[in-house]
Design a protein around this motif. Structure first.
Motif, mmCIF file in Angstrom:
data_model
loop_
_atom_site.group_PDB
_atom_site.id
_atom_site.type_symbol
_atom_site.label_atom_id
_atom_site.label_comp_id
_atom_site.label_asym_id
_atom_site.label_seq_id
_atom_site.Cartn_x
_atom_site.Cartn_y
_atom_site.Cartn_z
ATOM 1 N N ASN A 134 -19.121 -4.898 6.672
ATOM 2 C CA ASN A 134 -17.748 -5.371 6.490
ATOM 3 C C ASN A 134 -17.488 -6.658 7.266
ATOM 4 O O ASN A 134 -16.708 -7.506 6.810
ATOM 5 C CB ASN A 134 -16.772 -4.279 6.917
ATOM 6 C CG ASN A 134 -16.633 -3.191 5.866
ATOM 7 O OD1 ASN A 134 -15.827 -3.280 4.949
ATOM 8 N ND2 ASN A 134 -17.445 -2.151 5.992
ATOM 9 N N ALA A 135 -18.119 -6.817 8.422
ATOM 10 C CA ALA A 135 -17.986 -8.070 9.166
ATOM 11 C C ALA A 135 -18.538 -9.232 8.350
ATOM 12 O O ALA A 135 -17.970 -10.335 8.352
ATOM 13 C CB ALA A 135 -18.717 -7.961 10.500
ATOM 14 N N ALA A 189 -8.403 -13.076 4.528
ATOM 15 C CA ALA A 189 -9.642 -12.323 4.732
ATOM 16 C C ALA A 189 -9.373 -10.878 5.100
ATOM 17 O O ALA A 189 -10.170 -9.988 4.773
ATOM 18 C CB ALA A 189 -10.478 -12.993 5.822
ATOM 19 N N MET A 190 -8.250 -10.622 5.761
ATOM 20 C CA MET A 190 -7.945 -9.275 6.223
ATOM 21 C C MET A 190 -7.227 -8.426 5.170
ATOM 22 O O MET A 190 -7.138 -7.199 5.324
ATOM 23 C CB MET A 190 -7.082 -9.336 7.481
ATOM 24 C CG MET A 190 -7.791 -9.891 8.702
ATOM 25 S SD MET A 190 -9.225 -8.914 9.204
ATOM 26 C CE MET A 190 -8.443 -7.356 9.645
ATOM 27 N N VAL A 191 -6.728 -9.041 4.114
ATOM 28 C CA VAL A 191 -5.950 -8.289 3.115
ATOM 29 C C VAL A 191 -6.739 -7.142 2.484
ATOM 30 O O VAL A 191 -6.242 -6.011 2.411
ATOM 31 C CB VAL A 191 -5.396 -9.241 2.034
ATOM 32 C CG1 VAL A 191 -4.904 -8.456 0.814
ATOM 33 C CG2 VAL A 191 -4.245 -10.063 2.597
ATOM 34 N N PRO A 192 -7.977 -7.358 1.977
ATOM 35 C CA PRO A 192 -8.694 -6.233 1.356
ATOM 36 C C PRO A 192 -8.911 -5.059 2.309
ATOM 37 O O PRO A 192 -8.729 -3.900 1.931
ATOM 38 C CB PRO A 192 -10.025 -6.861 0.928
ATOM 39 C CG PRO A 192 -9.733 -8.314 0.795
ATOM 40 C CD PRO A 192 -8.741 -8.618 1.870
ATOM 41 N N THR A 193 -9.303 -5.351 3.547
ATOM 42 C CA THR A 193 -9.540 -4.275 4.519
ATOM 43 C C THR A 193 -8.248 -3.558 4.868
ATOM 44 O O THR A 193 -8.219 -2.326 4.977
ATOM 45 C CB THR A 193 -10.175 -4.859 5.795
ATOM 46 O OG1 THR A 193 -11.417 -5.483 5.461
ATOM 47 C CG2 THR A 193 -10.436 -3.768 6.810
ATOM 48 N N THR A 194 -7.180 -4.319 5.051
ATOM 49 C CA THR A 194 -5.892 -3.710 5.371
ATOM 50 C C THR A 194 -5.408 -2.818 4.240
ATOM 51 O O THR A 194 -4.945 -1.690 4.471
ATOM 52 C CB THR A 194 -4.846 -4.804 5.657
ATOM 53 O OG1 THR A 194 -5.304 -5.643 6.721
ATOM 54 C CG2 THR A 194 -3.513 -4.185 6.054
ATOM 55 N N ASP A 195 -5.540 -3.301 3.015
ATOM 56 C CA ASP A 195 -5.096 -2.506 1.860
ATOM 57 C C ASP A 195 -5.930 -1.240 1.707
ATOM 58 O O ASP A 195 -5.415 -0.170 1.394
ATOM 59 C CB ASP A 195 -5.166 -3.342 0.582
ATOM 60 C CG ASP A 195 -4.039 -4.355 0.484
ATOM 61 O OD1 ASP A 195 -3.107 -4.291 1.312
ATOM 62 O OD2 ASP A 195 -4.087 -5.215 -0.411
ATOM 63 N N GLN A 196 -7.240 -1.362 1.927
ATOM 64 C CA GLN A 196 -8.103 -0.183 1.824
ATOM 65 C C GLN A 196 -7.710 0.860 2.858
ATOM 66 O O GLN A 196 -7.660 2.055 2.561
ATOM 67 C CB GLN A 196 -9.562 -0.581 2.030
ATOM 68 C CG GLN A 196 -10.515 0.608 1.934
ATOM 69 C CD GLN A 196 -11.942 0.243 2.285
ATOM 70 O OE1 GLN A 196 -12.202 -0.802 2.863
ATOM 71 N NE2 GLN A 196 -12.883 1.113 1.943
ATOM 72 N N LEU A 227 -4.989 8.182 -0.486
ATOM 73 C CA LEU A 227 -4.042 8.162 -1.603
ATOM 74 C C LEU A 227 -4.650 7.522 -2.843
ATOM 75 O O LEU A 227 -4.467 8.007 -3.956
ATOM 76 C CB LEU A 227 -2.773 7.386 -1.207
ATOM 77 C CG LEU A 227 -1.940 7.999 -0.071
ATOM 78 C CD1 LEU A 227 -0.784 7.070 0.265
ATOM 79 C CD2 LEU A 227 -1.423 9.377 -0.465
ATOM 80 N N VAL A 228 -5.362 6.410 -2.632
ATOM 81 C CA VAL A 228 -5.984 5.698 -3.747
ATOM 82 C C VAL A 228 -7.503 5.866 -3.730
ATOM 83 O O VAL A 228 -8.132 6.025 -4.760
ATOM 84 C CB VAL A 228 -5.618 4.199 -3.698
ATOM 85 C CG1 VAL A 228 -6.303 3.437 -4.828
ATOM 86 C CG2 VAL A 228 -4.103 4.022 -3.780
ATOM 87 N N LEU A 276 -12.721 3.041 9.968
ATOM 88 C CA LEU A 276 -11.768 2.069 9.433
ATOM 89 C C LEU A 276 -11.160 1.217 10.541
ATOM 90 O O LEU A 276 -10.990 0.000 10.392
ATOM 91 C CB LEU A 276 -10.665 2.786 8.658
ATOM 92 C CG LEU A 276 -11.093 3.428 7.335
ATOM 93 C CD1 LEU A 276 -9.942 4.245 6.746
ATOM 94 C CD2 LEU A 276 -11.545 2.362 6.342
ATOM 95 N N ALA A 277 -10.823 1.850 11.658
ATOM 96 C CA ALA A 277 -10.267 1.099 12.785
ATOM 97 C C ALA A 277 -11.296 0.114 13.343
ATOM 98 O O ALA A 277 -10.951 -1.017 13.725
ATOM 99 C CB ALA A 277 -9.800 2.060 13.874
#
Length: 249
Positions: free
Chosen positions: A131-132, A179-186, A192-193, A220-221
């Protein structure tokens, strides 16, 4: 004991999925329509090879360390190639990834959130490194694209006497956020999703859902912490531009 019938049906399923993806991309005339198929086939071969290797070394700390170094080297190289000027970028990408991975894994194991054992070091380390790499690529490419698209604005700041870093400060913030949006959304939609791989894999391995959930939230954290550091450090390296960056492929 390998169940060859399961292997055969797995390969059939993978080939059908690859065929569907390739057909859709060919129909839409997307650039590089064969790239996803080749990526899946390459990934399949690599996973098969690493599975055989890890079966014999997963309890040996030395080999675990070697495996993580190989993973990191490939990840940093892959991300740097995506940013162009490979020789210039590889050091920047590697340092940014080292900072993110070391800090996040250090917290995970120092706090006892996950047991410090070879198999957990390999599992969490591999996930965080992967992920990095993705976040390094996303933040780096987004910054370069923004600098190219908004070069008139950057040049205006430079003409007014602003430092190169100050002239791209807003671009850095936007690149890190993107760059952080996909990880934050996941992370926000976990349970739930999506059911993340670490969670599902732990359950399939016989771990209770509660322990699997605990393990997954730690992962995740760790990904978020590593990603935030990687994106921030890498864009800090890229920020002081004095000439318009070349467009990326």
């Amino acid at each position: 004991m390998i169940e060859w019938s399961a292997v055969v049906w797995t390969l059939v399923g993978v080939l059908v999925l690859v065929a569907v993806a390739t057909t859709v991309l060919l129909a839409t005339r997307a650039p590089s329509p064969w790239a996803p198929a080749l990526a899946v086939l390459r990934g399949t071969a690599q996973l098969a090879a690493i599975s055989l290797v890890l079966a014999g070394v997963i309890r040996d700390p030395v080999w675990i360390a070697i495996a993580l170094v190989v993973m990191f080297s490939v990840a940093a190289t892959t991300s740097a190639r995506r940013l162009g000027a490979f020789r210039q970028r590889i050091g920047q990408v590697a340092l940014a990834m080292v900072a993110g991975v070391v800090v996040s894994l250090g917290v995970v194991f120092a706090t006892g959130a996950v047991a410090f054992t070879p198999r957990y070091v390999l599992a969490v380390g591999g996930i965080v490194i992967g992920n990095a790499m993705t976040i390094a690529t996303l933040s780096g490419r987004r910054f370069v694209e923004l600098a190219d698209d908004r070069w008139d604005e950057v040049e205006g700041w430079l003409a007014l006497g602003a430092t190169p870093r100050r002239s791209t400060a807003d671009l850095v913030r936007r690149a890190v956020h993107a760059a952080m949006v996909p990880t934050t959304d996941q992370t926000r939609t976990t349970g739930l999703v999506t059911l993340p791989g670490a969670f599902v894999g732990a359950i399939f391995g016989g771990v209770s859902p509660l322990d699997a959930g605990r393990f997954q939230i730690v992962v995740l954290a760790a990904i978020i912490a590593a990603g935030a550091i990687v994106a921030t450090v890498l864009t800090a390296f890229l920020a002081p531009v004095r000439t318009r960056p070349a467009p990326l492929d």
